[in-house]
Design an enzyme around this catalytic site. Sequence first.
Site, mmCIF file in Angstrom:
data_model
loop_
_atom_site.group_PDB
_atom_site.id
_atom_site.type_symbol
_atom_site.label_atom_id
_atom_site.label_comp_id
_atom_site.label_asym_id
_atom_site.label_seq_id
_atom_site.Cartn_x
_atom_site.Cartn_y
_atom_site.Cartn_z
ATOM 1 N N LYS A 86 33.450 -43.288 119.212
ATOM 2 C CA LYS A 86 32.133 -42.665 119.013
ATOM 3 C C LYS A 86 31.163 -43.633 118.314
ATOM 4 O O LYS A 86 29.980 -43.660 118.622
ATOM 5 C CB LYS A 86 32.261 -41.335 118.268
ATOM 6 C CG LYS A 86 32.231 -41.395 116.766
ATOM 7 C CD LYS A 86 32.129 -40.024 116.126
ATOM 8 C CE LYS A 86 32.522 -40.040 114.661
ATOM 9 N NZ LYS A 86 31.591 -40.713 113.757
ATOM 10 N N LYS A 92 28.613 -49.798 108.828
ATOM 11 C CA LYS A 92 29.723 -48.917 109.191
ATOM 12 C C LYS A 92 29.944 -48.905 110.704
ATOM 13 O O LYS A 92 31.071 -49.059 111.194
ATOM 14 C CB LYS A 92 29.423 -47.496 108.683
ATOM 15 C CG LYS A 92 30.384 -46.455 109.116
ATOM 16 C CD LYS A 92 31.781 -46.679 108.551
ATOM 17 C CE LYS A 92 32.819 -45.933 109.357
ATOM 18 N NZ LYS A 92 34.169 -46.109 108.852
ATOM 19 N N GLY A 115 32.057 -30.898 103.173
ATOM 20 C CA GLY A 115 33.040 -31.289 104.179
ATOM 21 C C GLY A 115 34.394 -31.542 103.547
ATOM 22 O O GLY A 115 34.547 -32.458 102.724
ATOM 23 N N ARG A 156 41.141 -68.243 110.492
ATOM 24 C CA ARG A 156 39.763 -67.858 110.825
ATOM 25 C C ARG A 156 39.751 -66.622 111.722
ATOM 26 O O ARG A 156 38.818 -65.839 111.703
ATOM 27 C CB ARG A 156 39.037 -69.011 111.542
ATOM 28 C CG ARG A 156 38.811 -70.211 110.659
ATOM 29 C CD ARG A 156 38.353 -71.386 111.491
ATOM 30 N NE ARG A 156 39.301 -71.667 112.585
ATOM 31 C CZ ARG A 156 39.085 -72.546 113.550
ATOM 32 N NH1 ARG A 156 37.956 -73.216 113.588
ATOM 33 N NH2 ARG A 156 39.986 -72.748 114.485
ATOM 34 N N THR A 202 30.374 -35.998 112.353
ATOM 35 C CA THR A 202 29.228 -36.494 113.137
ATOM 36 C C THR A 202 29.763 -36.957 114.490
ATOM 37 O O THR A 202 29.838 -38.156 114.763
ATOM 38 C CB THR A 202 28.524 -37.673 112.423
ATOM 39 O OG1 THR A 202 29.525 -38.650 112.073
ATOM 40 C CG2 THR A 202 27.793 -37.227 111.173
ATOM 41 N N GLU A 237 32.304 -44.641 104.516
ATOM 42 C CA GLU A 237 33.742 -44.638 104.203
ATOM 43 C C GLU A 237 34.482 -45.499 105.214
ATOM 44 O O GLU A 237 34.215 -45.417 106.403
ATOM 45 C CB GLU A 237 34.260 -43.196 104.234
ATOM 46 C CG GLU A 237 35.727 -43.066 103.859
ATOM 47 C CD GLU A 237 36.049 -43.795 102.568
ATOM 48 O OE1 GLU A 237 35.470 -43.462 101.524
ATOM 49 O OE2 GLU A 237 36.876 -44.729 102.604
ATOM 50 N N CYS A 239 36.847 -41.963 115.682
ATOM 51 C CA CYS A 239 35.707 -42.786 115.244
ATOM 52 C C CYS A 239 35.429 -44.063 116.028
ATOM 53 O O CYS A 239 34.266 -44.365 116.292
ATOM 54 C CB CYS A 239 35.851 -43.105 113.772
ATOM 55 S SG CYS A 239 35.678 -41.593 112.794
#
Length: 434
Positions: A269, A210, A10, A250, A90, A156, A266
């Site tokens: 998804k 992730k 990739g 906090r 993906t 990642e 991302c």
Amino acid sequence: MQIKKVCCFGAGYVGGPTMAVMASKCPEQLFVVYDINQQQINKWNNKQYPVYEENLDEYINQTIGKNLIFTCDIDLALKDCDIAFLAVNTPSKQFGMGAGSSLDISYIDSCIQDIKQYTLTKKLILVEKSTVPIKTCDYINAILQNKNICVLSNPEFLAEGTAIQDLLNPDRVIIGGPIESSKQLASLYEQWIPKDKIIFTNIYSAELSKIVANSFLAQRVSSINSISIICDKIGADVNEISQCVGSDTRIGNKFLKTSVGFGGSCLKKDLLCLIYLCESLQLDEVAQYWKQVYLLNEFQKQRFINLIITSMFNSLKNKIIVILGVSFKAKTNDTRESASLIIIKKLQEEQAILRIYDPQGKIDNIEQYQSLDGIFQGASAIVILTEWEEFIKIDYSQAFNQMAKPAYCFDGRNLLSGDLMKSLGFLYYGLGRV
Ligand code: NAD
Ligand code: UGA
């Protein structure tokens, strides 16, 4: 085992920049980036990078032809390889069970088939760098059935627009899986990342971390966007709320910028993948909790579209509207899942005449302006959708003079000073601001 050669399946947003930075920090190792798409490989090899990232060219120039190779030749990639990263796409699955929410791992599948068919001459550490559904590691092992291959999860966390900085100085590196192989992978990262930033976990925790991290980020944006809606009703200022709330250490001050909705390939998804996981575990209440984060984001986009249409008296036909920004955030050319896509579509349905400009992002099959020259002439509205700095620097007084009246400005990023825009004569609308 001494690591001599690394390959990566990739050559996209993750594979290209990640391997370029690794190659520059690990001069003793060879890095081969393999992709099935010849055009993509040609772009990397011909300095027409498919990815726009600040300082990326510096890292490619330093390494390409030395210890970094981009290729479509799988033999070149896998021959004598010690570590293979999987950095293929993906996306959300588009068919069958889990359509629209589960992740489609068919690209991972085809990499695994390639590796299975290849006669390996030594042990291989196979690393999930792509974001994958939980337990993909078990699935990969079940297909490979090869004791000489050890599967690890090493997700990642780079963000587009800051990819090089994130790769050089990550908050953490997560490595999940058998400890001996994990330490070997860590030895690569340790060439530039302090050891205490490397976290070893079990492999399912790494995979899940992730998805959870992206879902938490999405949740932050939806949280502040939900508050912007309240602010609009009561006259409070959401920017001030972000500052007041984010000053609590906090809570922290990052990811509290209200927007027209989070985009990108991302966040959505991976959030949907978490929801799907909850549903498949029959955890309906948990699924509902996360689903609301997603729904709020859809609502925020729709709310902005409604704001434009109703403010312009539901009469956009043949009116010129300037769209500033199609990338899903500044400093990237990526338009995947950008809020701009849906907003442009809705404004086209209203039969408005759109003049679209973005310094880097391009949408397929839509004509765009190459610069801001002449873009405001005769326009009825400016719609800001991406927070490029260039848009702050526009001479809005001059733009106002060139525009039809009334001149509207819909600021989907709260990028400009509302007071200033109003003083110039604009009918200015931000998000969650009076
Ligand atoms: P991308 O679409 O930019 O690149 C994927 C590349 O993989 C494409 O060039 C494609 O041709 C190639 N590919 C597909 N099948 C292949 C195969 N069988 N063999 C070799 N190459 C193949 O995707 P991306 O944005 O780099 O994302 C990759 C993964 O990393 C995804 O799982 C994503 O969720 C995750 N991720 C992305 C980012 C980001 O900022 N884009 C950040 C962190 C994690
Ligand atoms: C995100 C994560 O930040 C990365 O850590 C992760 O590696 C990556 O997804 C991934 O897995 O692909 P990215 O999508 O590149 O990175 O960009 P973000 O900075 O997270 O922004 C996502 C969207 O949220 C953008 O549309 C952005 O404009 C929006 N956003 C962000 C806001 O609306 N408000 C904020 O305060 C922050």
